[in-house]
Scaffold this active site. Structure first.
Site, PDB file in Angstrom:
ATOM      1  CG  ASP A 104      -2.126 -48.316  -6.294  1.00 26.82           C
ATOM      2  OD1 ASP A 104      -3.078 -47.680  -6.753  1.00 26.82           O
ATOM      3  OD2 ASP A 104      -2.151 -49.541  -6.060  1.00 26.82           O
TER       4      ASP A 104
HETATM    5  N1  URA Z   1      -3.065 -52.490  -9.758  1.00 31.15           N
HETATM    6  C1  URA Z   1      -2.805 -52.070  -8.503  1.00 31.15           C
HETATM    7  O1  URA Z   1      -3.233 -52.693  -7.537  1.00 31.15           O
HETATM    8  N2  URA Z   1      -2.094 -50.950  -8.357  1.00 31.15           N
HETATM    9  C2  URA Z   1      -1.569 -50.237  -9.382  1.00 31.15           C
HETATM   10  O2  URA Z   1      -0.882 -49.225  -9.172  1.00 31.15           O
HETATM   11  C3  URA Z   1      -1.838 -50.701 -10.676  1.00 31.15           C
HETATM   12  C4  URA Z   1      -2.598 -51.836 -10.840  1.00 31.15           C
END
Ligand code: URA
Length: 270
Positions: A104
């Site tokens: 993310d």
């Molecule tokens: N899980 C999440 O919630 N975000 C990420 O970036 C990776 C794994």
């Protein structure tokens, strides 16, 4: 080399999808359509085309890791994204470089990139169950019983999660998590980013560091799991993927994987 392996290695698609392309008659070798899955090609001599477009192996594949800072979108090109990870890696020098999975925008930590289509696609394949280890700083004091519940699997909007390794970090382990999640220097050696300060402020109010090892990679999975048990994520960091660990790579910096690390990844995917 078998034709489907050649196509997958060139990054056309996964090996299974490449087999479908062959059977569908979309692949030609030296001008003749080949629909046979056992066909062999010599990458140095044969001219292979998919839908009429030449496909070639990169001279030598390269796999790198980036210590992704917060605020960068995982994409090689998106005109709508403010900042992208492509700005942080040598995409212009390494043709065909692509990110292995995604983090993310707000997540920091280990992000692999490769020019090796076969390796990248295999590592991302949901059936491989490659373990990814995250450190999450969450709101509130998480009880061990809640971590246990998460580790057994929990119902999310897209179904039950697989068993995972989830534990609350305490004492020296919590201090190590604090160092990894919030205290990274950036590539120029400047002091840590704002999220270090935010992490400390949250901890003072009673936040918890949680170590999470997942064998799957659904969209925003860690954030959704923590939210589901009433502990929203404040900061999230990925420390390792299978046998490859971020170590002390500064935030915003990248490095090429050693041949031992690439071999270990290859072994993992079989
Ligand atoms: N899980 C999440 O919630 N975000 C990420 O970036 C990776 C794994």
């Amino acid at each position: 080399m078998r034709l489907q392996k050649f196509l997958a290695r060139a990054g056309v698609a996964s090996r299974r999808a490449c087999e479908t392309f062959i059977v569908e008659g979309r692949v030609s070798v030296n001008g003749s359509v080949v629909t046979e899955l056992g066909a062999k090609v010599d990458p140095s001599r044969d001219v292979v085309k998919v839908d009429g477009k030449r496909v070639e192996l990169a001279a030598e594949n390269v796999t790198i890791m980036l210590h992704k800072p917060a605020g960068y979108t995982t994409t090689m090109s998106d005109p709508h994204a403010k900042r992208t990870v492509a700005e942080l890696v040598p995409a212009d020098k390494l043709a065909g470089l692509f990110p292995v999975g995604r983090l993310d925008t707000d997540t920091t930590g280990l992000l692999l990139f490769t020019t090796d289509g076969e390796l990248g696609n295999a590592l991302m394949h949901p059936k491989r169950h490659v373990v990814k280890t995250y450190i999450a700083l969450v709101e509130g004091q998480m009880e061990d019983s809640v971590a246990k519940r998460l580790s057994r699997g929990i119902e999310l909007s897209d179904g039950m999660t697989l068993p995972a390794e989830v534990r609350v970090a305490r004492g020296p382990e919590a201090r190590m998590c604090a160092a990894l999640i919030g205290q990274g220097k950036d590539a120029s050696g400047r002091a840590k980013r704002h999220d270090g300060k935010r992490s400390r402020a949250v901890l003072e109010k009673g936040g918890t560091y949680v170590i999470v090892g997942l064998r799957e990679g659904r969209n925003r999975q860690v954030r959704r799991m923590m939210e589901a048990v009433g502990h929203p994520v404040i900061a999230l960091h990925r420390e390792s993927l299978g046998p490859v660990t971020l170590g002390d790579l500064p935030r915003g910096a990248w490095r090429e994987l050693s041949s031992e690390e690439v071999d270990a990844l290859r072994k993992l995917i079989g």
